[in-house]
Scaffold this motif. Structure first.
Motif, PDB file in Angstrom:
ATOM      1  N   LYS A 184       0.852  -1.192   0.000  1.00  0.00           N
ATOM      2  CA  LYS A 184       0.000   0.000   0.000  1.00  0.00           C
ATOM      3  C   LYS A 184       0.892   1.247   0.000  1.00  0.00           C
TER       4      LYS A 184
ATOM      5  N   TRP B 100       0.862   3.788  -1.833  1.00  0.00           N
ATOM      6  CA  TRP B 100       0.186   5.070  -2.052  1.00  0.00           C
ATOM      7  C   TRP B 100      -0.272   5.738  -0.756  1.00  0.00           C
ATOM      8  N   LEU B 101      -0.247   4.939   0.340  1.00  0.00           N
ATOM      9  CA  LEU B 101      -0.630   5.535   1.630  1.00  0.00           C
ATOM     10  C   LEU B 101       0.513   6.371   2.223  1.00  0.00           C
TER      11      LEU B 101
ATOM     12  N   ILE C 128       0.184  10.199   2.041  1.00  0.00           N
ATOM     13  CA  ILE C 128      -0.939  10.638   2.901  1.00  0.00           C
ATOM     14  C   ILE C 128      -0.504  10.600   4.361  1.00  0.00           C
ATOM     15  N   LEU C 129       0.194   9.538   4.691  1.00  0.00           N
ATOM     16  CA  LEU C 129       0.619   9.379   6.080  1.00  0.00           C
ATOM     17  C   LEU C 129       1.635  10.446   6.481  1.00  0.00           C
TER      18      LEU C 129
ATOM     19  N   LEU D   4      -0.178  13.580   7.003  1.00  0.00           N
ATOM     20  CA  LEU D   4      -0.947  13.543   8.254  1.00  0.00           C
ATOM     21  C   LEU D   4      -0.045  13.689   9.464  1.00  0.00           C
TER      22      LEU D   4
ATOM     23  N   PHE E 133      -6.102   1.083  10.712  1.00  0.00           N
ATOM     24  CA  PHE E 133      -5.782   2.436  10.257  1.00  0.00           C
ATOM     25  C   PHE E 133      -5.804   2.497   8.723  1.00  0.00           C
ATOM     26  N   GLU E 134      -5.286   1.453   8.119  1.00  0.00           N
ATOM     27  CA  GLU E 134      -5.305   1.359   6.653  1.00  0.00           C
ATOM     28  C   GLU E 134      -6.753   1.421   6.147  1.00  0.00           C
TER      29      GLU E 134
ATOM     30  N   LEU F  14      -8.100   5.021   6.513  1.00  0.00           N
ATOM     31  CA  LEU F  14      -7.567   5.937   5.504  1.00  0.00           C
ATOM     32  C   LEU F  14      -8.181   5.648   4.130  1.00  0.00           C
TER      33      LEU F  14
ATOM     34  N   LEU G 117      -3.487   9.577  15.419  1.00  0.00           N
ATOM     35  CA  LEU G 117      -2.108  10.057  15.301  1.00  0.00           C
ATOM     36  C   LEU G 117      -1.462  10.287  16.658  1.00  0.00           C
TER      37      LEU G 117
END
Lengths: 49, 612
Positions: free
Chosen positions: A16, A18-19, A22-23, A26, B74-75, B78, B100
C-alpha cells in the motif's frame, strides 16, 4: 523509531505504497496541530483545513 | 509451562484472558470491575485479576497478544476516507487526532500500560497482535468439542473483515474467505438499532427482543433497497442509505425517507407498532442471511460441525433458526462471542497457530461453562457483609438450597451469587437473579420493580438438562443461553378469542403457557440447560425447586439493573439487592432477607446508569 520501521514493513507487505504520502502529510500536520494546540499559531493551522 | 495473556481493548468490551499451555484458566471483562458497561479502556483490573488468580506477575507470562491489528485498521480508515472524500471530513477530522496521537502507537501504549502491572516489565517483543476475526474464529473453534468445523464469524467490523469463513482442523485454523467493510451484517443490524432509538453496540439485543411483537412488513423494502443478498448468503449494502462509513450516525435522510420516519429519539418518542415491525423485519433479514450463509458453507465444504462467534453470533434467535433447520449435526457458539471473547481467541490463536501446539481434550467443550471470572471465599464474603453492616444467616449447602428453592416457589425474587463469575454477556447461574417462571406477573414485576427496564423485555429460562425435551422444542446442550427454541405445545395455554385479537405490547398481558414469565410473545425462550457437571449448586437448586413445584425451570436474568454491568463482587450484589425490590440475596452460604436489613442501607441508584 521502531514504530516507523514496523509501519513501513507493514506497508511493504500490504503493498500500500500510495498511503505513504498521505501518512507523511498527516503526521506532519497532525503533529503540528498537537504541538500548537492552544497557541497563537493554532488558528492559522485550522484555516488550512 | 507457558502462560499467554490475551487482551481486547480500546473499542468496546475490554477484557483479559489467560491460558496455560493452551488450557483456558481465567477471563474477565473490564466493565465488571470498573462498573462502566462495555468499558473500552485498557483492562487494568481484568489483567490484574487473571494474573493474581494464577499468582503470576507479567514476567511469568511468555506472550501478550492483542486481539486485533491497529495498522490494518488504520489502513481501512484511511482508504475509506479517501474513497468517500470530500464526504466525511467531519468524521475524519475527529478520528485522525486520536489515531495520530495514540491508537497508531498501540504497541507503545500497551507497553506503557503493562508496565503499571510490573515496573520490571521491559520486553516489548512479548507484545503481539492477532487479527480481529482470527481472534473471534479461534475463540469459537479451539474451545469447541470438534476436531473439524466450519467457523463462521460475523460482527460490525474488525480491521477490514466483517464476516469470515474459516476451516478448523486439529490445531489448524485457515481463513478461507471474508466479506469486507462497509458490507457488514453487524453494522446493518446496528443501523436498525440506532434507527429504533437504542444504543449501538449494546441495544442490539433489545431490538431482537422487540422483534416478536411486530410483523416483518419491511423485509421486501430492506432486500430491494438496502442490501443485495446473493443465494450463498454473501451481500453488499447500498451505501446511499447509510452514514456509518463517513458520518457520525448510522443511517441518513434517504434511509428515513425509505421508511417514512425519522430515527426514534429514546427520551422523547415511545416505541410504537412501527418500531416493532421494523425490528421484526431486520431480524427476519438477519436470519435469512445467516441461513443462506451456513447452508452454502455446508454444501461447499461438506463439514457437519459449525462454530460461531462475533457479535452477530449473540443473536440467539438466528442461532435457534440455524439449529432448527438441521443443516449441521453440531453447533457450538462461543459464549463471549463479542469483542471480549477476542482476548481469549487472540491467546488461543497464538498458542495453536503460531506456536503450532496440539489441541488438548478435543472431545469436550473447554470453556468450563464460561465460569472463568473472580470468586470469593466464604470468609471473604462474611467479612464484606460484616463491614457493610448486613444482617445475614449462614446455612450449609443443603439447607441453603432448600430454603432458597422454597422462597422461589413462594414467588420471591432471589439474587443468587455463587462461585466464579461468568465470562461473556450472559449470567449463567453464578451472578443471576432467579424467580418462579409459573407466575404470570413475574415478567412485568422483574422488569419494572427490579431491573427498571422496558416491560417488553423477555426473560430466559434455566432448565435441568434431563427435563429439556419435556418442556422445550430442543434437544441439545445449551449451557450458554445462545439458542432460542419454542415451549413444548403441551405447556402452551389456549388463547381466548379476545386474546387472539391483541397485538403489540398488549400481548404482554396474556398468559401464554404454564411458565409465562419465560415465554416470549411468539412462544419462544432463550434456553440455558443446566447440568451437575458444569454448575452443581445451581443444578441442585433447580432439582429442589422441581421437587417442590414439579417445575424444573427457573427464570434466570443477569444480576444487575438496566444499564449496569453484571455484579462482580458481594459488595455490588448487596448494593443491587438494596437498590431494588429483590426479596432475598444468597451469596456463597450467606442468606440475606430484605426485611431484616437496616433501612438506612437502602440505596436507590437506578439513575446512575443510562438506558442502552
Amino acid at each position: 523509531m521502531s514504530f516507523i520501521k514496523e509501519f513501513f514493513k507493514f506497508l511493504i507487505i500490504r503493498k500500500k505504497y500510495w498511503l505513504i504520502p498521505i501518512l507523511i502529510f498527516l503526521l506532519i500536520f497532525g503533529g503540528f496541530l498537537v504541538v500548537t494546540q492552544g497557541t497563537a499559531v493554532a488558528p492559522f493551522i485550522y484555516t488550512i483545513f | 509451562m507457558k502462560y499467554i495473556l490475551g487482551i481486547s481493548a480500546f473499542y468496546h468490551d475490554s477484557a483479559a484472558a489467560l491460558i496455560r499451555d493452551g488450557e483456558i484458566i481465567s477471563a474477565a471483562q473490564e466493565e465488571r470491575f470498573t462498573r462502566k458497561k462495555h468499558d473500552s479502556s485498557y483492562p487494568f483490573n481484568a489483567i490484574e485479576f487473571v494474573l493474581n488468580h494464577s499468582k503470576l506477575t507479567l514476567a511469568d507470562v511468555s506472550s501478550i497478544v492483542f486481539y486485533e491489528k491497529p495498522f490494518l485498521k488504520f489502513e481501512r480508515l484511511l482508504e475509506t476516507y479517501v474513497a468517500f472524500a470530500p464526504k466525511g471530513f467531519k468524521s475524519f477530522s475527529r478520528a485522525m487526532p486520536i489515531w495520530l496521537k495514540e491508537k497508531l502507537f498501540q504497541k507503545k501504549l500497551l507497553f506503557d500500560y503493562l508496565k503499571k502491572h510490573d515496573q520490571n516489565f521491559n520486553d516489548e517483543k512479548k507484545i503481539l497482535f492477532s487479527e480481529h476475526h482470527l481472534s473471534h474464529a479461534a475463540s469459537a473453534f479451539y474451545p469447541s468439542p470438534f476436531k473439524e468445523a466450519i467457523v463462521l464469524t460475523a460482527d460490525g467490523v474488525g480491521e477490514w473483515a466483517t464476516t469470515t469463513v474459516a476451516i478448523g482442523k486439529d490445531n489448524k485454523l485457515d481463513i478461507k474467505k471474508e466479506l469486507h467493510f462497509p458490507h457488514s451484517l453487524g453494522l446493518l443490524y446496528s443501523a436498525f438499532t440506532y434507527y429504533t432509538g437504542f444504543k449501538v453496540n449494546s441495544g442490539e439485543y433489545k431490538l431482537m427482543g422487540l422483534a416478536p411483537y411486530g410483523k416483518p412488513k419491511y423485509v421486501d423494502i430492506i432486500l430491494k433497497y438496502l442490501i443485495d443478498l446473493k443465494d450463498d448468503g454473501t451481500f453488499m449494502l447500498n451505501q446511499e442509505y447509510f452514514d456509518y462509513s463517513t458520518g457520525l450516525t448510522m443511517t441518513n435522510k434517504k434511509f428515513d425517507d425509505l421508511f417514512g420516519a425519522k430515527p426514534r429519539k429514546p427520551n422523547l418518542d415511545k416505541i410504537s407498532q412501527f418500531h416493532m415491525d421494523i425490528a421484526s423485519s431486520i431480524q427476519n433479514v438477519t436470519e435469512q442471511i445467516m441461513l443462506k450463509l451456513v447452508r452454502s458453507l455446508r454444501k461447499e465444504y461438506g463439514i457437519s460441525n459449525l462454530c460461531l462467534a462475533g457479535g452477530v453470533a449473540l443473536n440467539c434467535v438466528a442461532n435457534g433458526k440455524i439449529l432448527d433447520e438441521k443443516i449441521y449435526e453440531n453447533i457450538w457458539v462461543q459464549p463471549a462471542a463479542g469483542d471480549a471473547g477476542g482476548a481469549l481467541g487472540a491467546a488461543l490463536a497464538y498458542w495453536h497457530i503460531d506456536l503450532n501446539n496440539k489441541r488438548q481434550n478435543i472431545k469436550e467443550d473447554n470453556m468450563m461453562g464460561s465460569y472463568l471470572g473472580n470468586e470469593f471465599s466464604q470468609n471473604e464474603i462474611q467479612k464484606i457483609f460484616d463491614d457493610i453492616g448486613a444482617d445475614y444467616k449462614i446455612y450449609n449447602d443443603e439447607d441453603l438450597i432448600s430454603k432458597t428453592a422454597t422462597d422461589l416457589s413462594n414467588g420471591k425474587a432471589v439474587g443468587w451469587f455463587q462461585g466464579r463469575m461468568e465470562f461473556g454477556p450472559r449470567a449463567l447461574g453464578n451472578r443471576s437473579i432467579l424467580a418462579d417462571p409459573r407466575s404470570s406477573e413475574m415478567q412485568k414485576n422483574l422488569n419494572i420493580k427490579i431491573k427498571y427496564r422496558e416491560s417488553f423485555r423477555p426473560f430466559a429460562p434455566s432448565v435441568l438438562k434431563e427435563d429439556l425435551v419435556s418442556w422445550f422444542e430442543m434437544n441439545i446442550d445449551s449451557p450458554y443461553m445462545l439458542f432460542v427454541a419454542n415451549i413444548k405445545k403441551e405447556k402452551i395455554l389456549q388463547l381466548s378469542e379476545d386474546e387472539k385479537k391483541k397485538f403489540g405490547l398488549d400481548l404482554l398481558n396474556i398468559k401464554k403457557s404454564i411458565i409465562p414469565a419465560v415465554t416470549h410473545v411468539d412462544y419462544s425462550a432463550r434456553i440455558q440447560t443446566v447440568t451437575e457437571k458444569l454448575n452443581k449448586k445451581y443444578f441442585l437448586l433447580l432439582k429442589k425447586f422441581k421437587e417442590i413445584t414439579n417445575c424444573p425451570v427457573l427464570v434466570n436474568t443477569s444480576f444487575n439493573i438496566r444499564g449496569e454491568p453484571i455484579v462482580s463482587s458481594p459488595e455490588d450484589a448487596y448494593r443491587c439487592f438494596m437498590g431494588t425490590e429483590l426479596d432475598i440475596l444468597v451469596v456463597g452460604n450467606c442468606y440475606i432477607e430484605k426485611i431484616n436489613q437496616d433501612t438506612n442501607l437502602i440505596n436507590n441508584y437506578k439513575n446512575e446508569f443510562e438506558l442502552d
